[in-house]
Design an enzyme around this catalytic site. Structure first.
Site, PDB file in Angstrom:
ATOM      1  N   ARG A   1       0.828  -1.197  -0.368  1.00 10.01           N
ATOM      2  CA  ARG A   1      -0.194  -0.060   0.511  1.00 10.01           C
ATOM      3  C   ARG A   1       0.435   1.250   0.122  1.00 10.01           C
ATOM      4  O   ARG A   1       0.666   1.986  -0.838  1.00 10.01           O
ATOM      5  CB  ARG A   1      -1.100  -0.184   1.197  1.00 10.01           C
ATOM      6  CG  ARG A   1      -2.057  -0.665   1.191  1.00 10.01           C
ATOM      7  CD  ARG A   1      -2.728  -1.574   2.607  1.00 10.01           C
ATOM      8  NE  ARG A   1      -4.058  -2.639   2.621  1.00 10.01           N
ATOM      9  CZ  ARG A   1      -3.952  -3.704   2.502  1.00 10.01           C
ATOM     10  NH1 ARG A   1      -2.800  -4.596   2.161  1.00 10.01           N
ATOM     11  NH2 ARG A   1      -4.466  -4.234   1.810  1.00 10.01           N
TER      12      ARG A   1
ATOM     13  N   ASP B   1      -4.981 -15.750   6.844  1.00  6.72           N
ATOM     14  CA  ASP B   1      -2.953 -16.347   5.876  1.00  6.72           C
ATOM     15  C   ASP B   1      -2.494 -17.032   7.157  1.00  6.72           C
ATOM     16  O   ASP B   1      -1.049 -17.531   7.077  1.00  6.72           O
ATOM     17  CB  ASP B   1      -2.330 -14.858   5.752  1.00  6.72           C
ATOM     18  CG  ASP B   1      -2.680 -14.005   4.440  1.00  6.72           C
ATOM     19  OD1 ASP B   1      -3.471 -14.442   3.932  1.00  6.72           O
ATOM     20  OD2 ASP B   1      -2.574 -12.773   4.703  1.00  6.72           O
TER      21      ASP B   1
HETATM   22  C1  S3P Z   1      -3.982  -9.233   2.632  1.00  3.78           C
HETATM   23  C2  S3P Z   1      -5.202  -9.538   1.643  1.00  3.78           C
HETATM   24  C3  S3P Z   1      -5.669 -11.012   1.860  1.00  3.78           C
HETATM   25  C4  S3P Z   1      -4.962 -11.698   1.865  1.00  3.78           C
HETATM   26  C5  S3P Z   1      -3.593 -11.516   1.700  1.00  3.78           C
HETATM   27  C6  S3P Z   1      -2.723  -9.701   1.556  1.00  3.78           C
HETATM   28  C7  S3P Z   1      -3.872  -7.485   1.725  1.00  3.78           C
HETATM   29  O1  S3P Z   1      -6.606 -11.558   0.886  1.00  3.78           O
HETATM   30  O2  S3P Z   1      -4.577 -13.074   1.872  1.00  3.78           O
HETATM   31  O3  S3P Z   1      -2.276 -12.389   2.284  1.00  3.78           O
HETATM   32  O4  S3P Z   1      -2.708  -7.012   1.952  1.00  3.78           O
HETATM   33  O5  S3P Z   1      -4.941  -6.866   1.399  1.00  3.78           O
HETATM   34  P1  S3P Z   1      -8.076 -11.310   0.315  1.00  3.78           P
HETATM   35  O6  S3P Z   1      -8.030  -9.982   0.021  1.00  3.78           O
HETATM   36  O7  S3P Z   1      -7.670 -12.450  -1.519  1.00  3.78           O
HETATM   37  O8  S3P Z   1      -8.160 -11.611   1.214  1.00  3.78           O
END
Ligand code: S3P
Length: 444
Positions: free
Chosen positions: A39, A330
């Site tokens: 981000r 995760d």
């Molecule tokens: C993340 C959101 C999750 C997570 C990924 C990182 C993020 O995915 O599994 O490792 O940084 O917003 P999803 O948005 O598919 O749930």
């Protein structure tokens, strides 16, 4: 084969042997959080003025984000010791002359698609074999409703996005996904009017926190077990920041769970991310018996950071479902990998999303546990793993998935006999130094 598949095929497979341990002891400082690094990397690019990002994630995924930003005309350089200096370009980026290669990173493709949807040009986004199998309708549908034109392979990458003038949207997300939410908030910055995104279950809020850190305005409030976020479009100005990115809690999860395998463990994790939308793992591990205390709590750019002291204890079992499964998405692979060594075992439900991660993580966890001789019951949306089991060392597979490689290096510490992890190089997607750090902590 696309560009990153060729690169992957050229990288030789690494096998790592993990020997059983008798304890986890020591201190480890984690590289910057992957979610925050993505981000900040994106927002620094579309902000005005320079940003200095210390402790930026060392993982290949966050390097994919930076490479895409460079392809979109953003200048940045590494200043050594994990610091990235980004020259913000402002909201309008440059048309890329090549495809944006997101590598293995779903976060890069999904979140960046919200930014390129607001650009007056066409971008093509590609990924490796794993990313090319992952669902993108969750961003295609709402971005198309906002006015972007998107071509895909039946909802999968590559994506060809023609951006331009976007209209704000009021959108109720069908799946709990922080990546999809972030995509829409980024697109919302470029839209005409106020965009409202409602999520069915609360997911990590780093985008909301980061937008504010870069000077943006977002409003969020809880609605039941979900939340609503509103963002104003039409020219919010973001400005660059100087920040130290807190240590990655999802990477720390491997060491926390390793400590949970041995009642005599003692572990210190300084400068760790403590954001409440990410810290559910700590509650669960404490409920299971691990002793955890937090000191030196502080807030950096809206993100909570602290130092963790951990003492091992015999672990009880637990059941994860609903909002817990979304909050722990995760960390479930490593919790499941240590489940056979807990007293009552672990049951996971409402975690169907695990099937569409970098690998089918339900199937990957079950396959590796069975190779170690464990009993596992697999469901479409989770698994049940009885406790009190004795496992033997085995030949295990990462399924080209970083979290599976690391989860089973942890389980292997408590097996009888050594294990071989095939495809261990996958760990570099989020944590290249993982195996070295684990070796230092494991007492034998
Ligand atoms: C993340 C959101 C999750 C997570 C990924 C990182 C993020 O995915 O599994 O490792 O940084 O917003 P999803 O948005 O598919 O749930």
């Amino acid at each position: 084969m696309n560009g990153s598949d060729t690169a992957n095929a050229m990288k030789s497979e690494t096998q790592v042997i993990v020997r059983p341990a008798r304890n986890i002891r020591g201190t480890v400082e984690l590289p910057g959080d992957k979610s925050i690094s993505h981000r900040y990397g994106m927002l620094a690019g579309i902000a005005e003025g320079p940003s200095r990002l210390r402790n930026y994630s060392t993982g290949a995924d966050c390097a994919s984000t930076l490479a895409c930003m460079r392809a979109l005309g953003v200048s940045w350089k590494r200043n050594g010791a994990g610091e990235i200096e980004v020259e913000g370009r402002g909201p309008v980026l440059a048309a890329p002359s090549t495809a944006l290669d997101c590598g293995n990173s779903g976060s890069t493709m999904r979140m960046l698609s919200g930014i390129v949807a607001g650009q007056p040009f066409t971008s093509e986004m590609v990924g490796d074999a794993s990313l090319s199998r992952r669902p993108m309708e969750r961003v295609i549908k709402p971005l198309s409703a906002m006015g972007a034109r998107i071509e895909s392979q039946q909802g999968k990458p590559p994506l060809r996005i023609t951006g331009g003038a976007l209209q704000a949207i009021d959108y109720k997300m069908p799946v709990a996904s922080a990546q999809a939410k972030s995509c829409l908030l980024f697109a919302g910055l470029y839209a005409d009017g106020e965009t409202r995104v409602e999520e069915p279950l609360r997911t990590r809020d780093h985008t909301e926190v980061a937008l504010r850190a870069f000077g943006g305005h977002v409003d969020r409030k809880n609605i039941g077990s979900g939340s609503e976020v509103r963002i104003r479009g039409g020219g919010q100005r973001l400005r660059g920041i100087e920040a130290r990115i807190p240590g990655d809690l999802s990477s720390a999860a491997f060491f926390l769970c390793a400590a949970g395998l041995f009642p005599g463990s003692e572990l210190t994790l300084p400068n760790l991310l403590m954001n409440p939308t990410r810290a559910r793992l700590l509650d669960i591990l404490m409920q299971m018996g691990l002793r955890i205390s937090v000191t030196q709590l502080e807030e950096i750019h809206g993100e909570l950071v602290g130092s963790l002291q951990v003492e091992g204890a015999p672990l009880k079992g637990t059941k994860l479902a609903g909002g817990d499964s979304a909050a722990l998405i995760d960390e479930i692979p490593v919790l499941a990998a240590i489940a056979p060594f807990s007293q009552q075992g672990i049951e996971v439900r409402d975690a169907k999303e695990l099937r569409v991660k970098e690998s089918d993580r339900i199937q990957a966890v079950a396959a590796n546990l069975r190779r170690m001789g464990a009993v596992v019951e697999e469901f479409e949306d989770g698994m049940r793993i009885p406790g009190g089991q004795t496992l033997h060392g085995a030949e295990l597979d990462s399924f080209s998935d970083h979290r599976i490689a690391m989860a089973f290096a942890v389980a292997a510490l408590r097996a009888d006999g050594e294990s071989l992890i095939r495809g261990a190089e996958a760990a570099a997607i989020s944590y290249p130094a993982f195996f070295d750090a684990l070796e230092i902590l494991a007492e034998r």
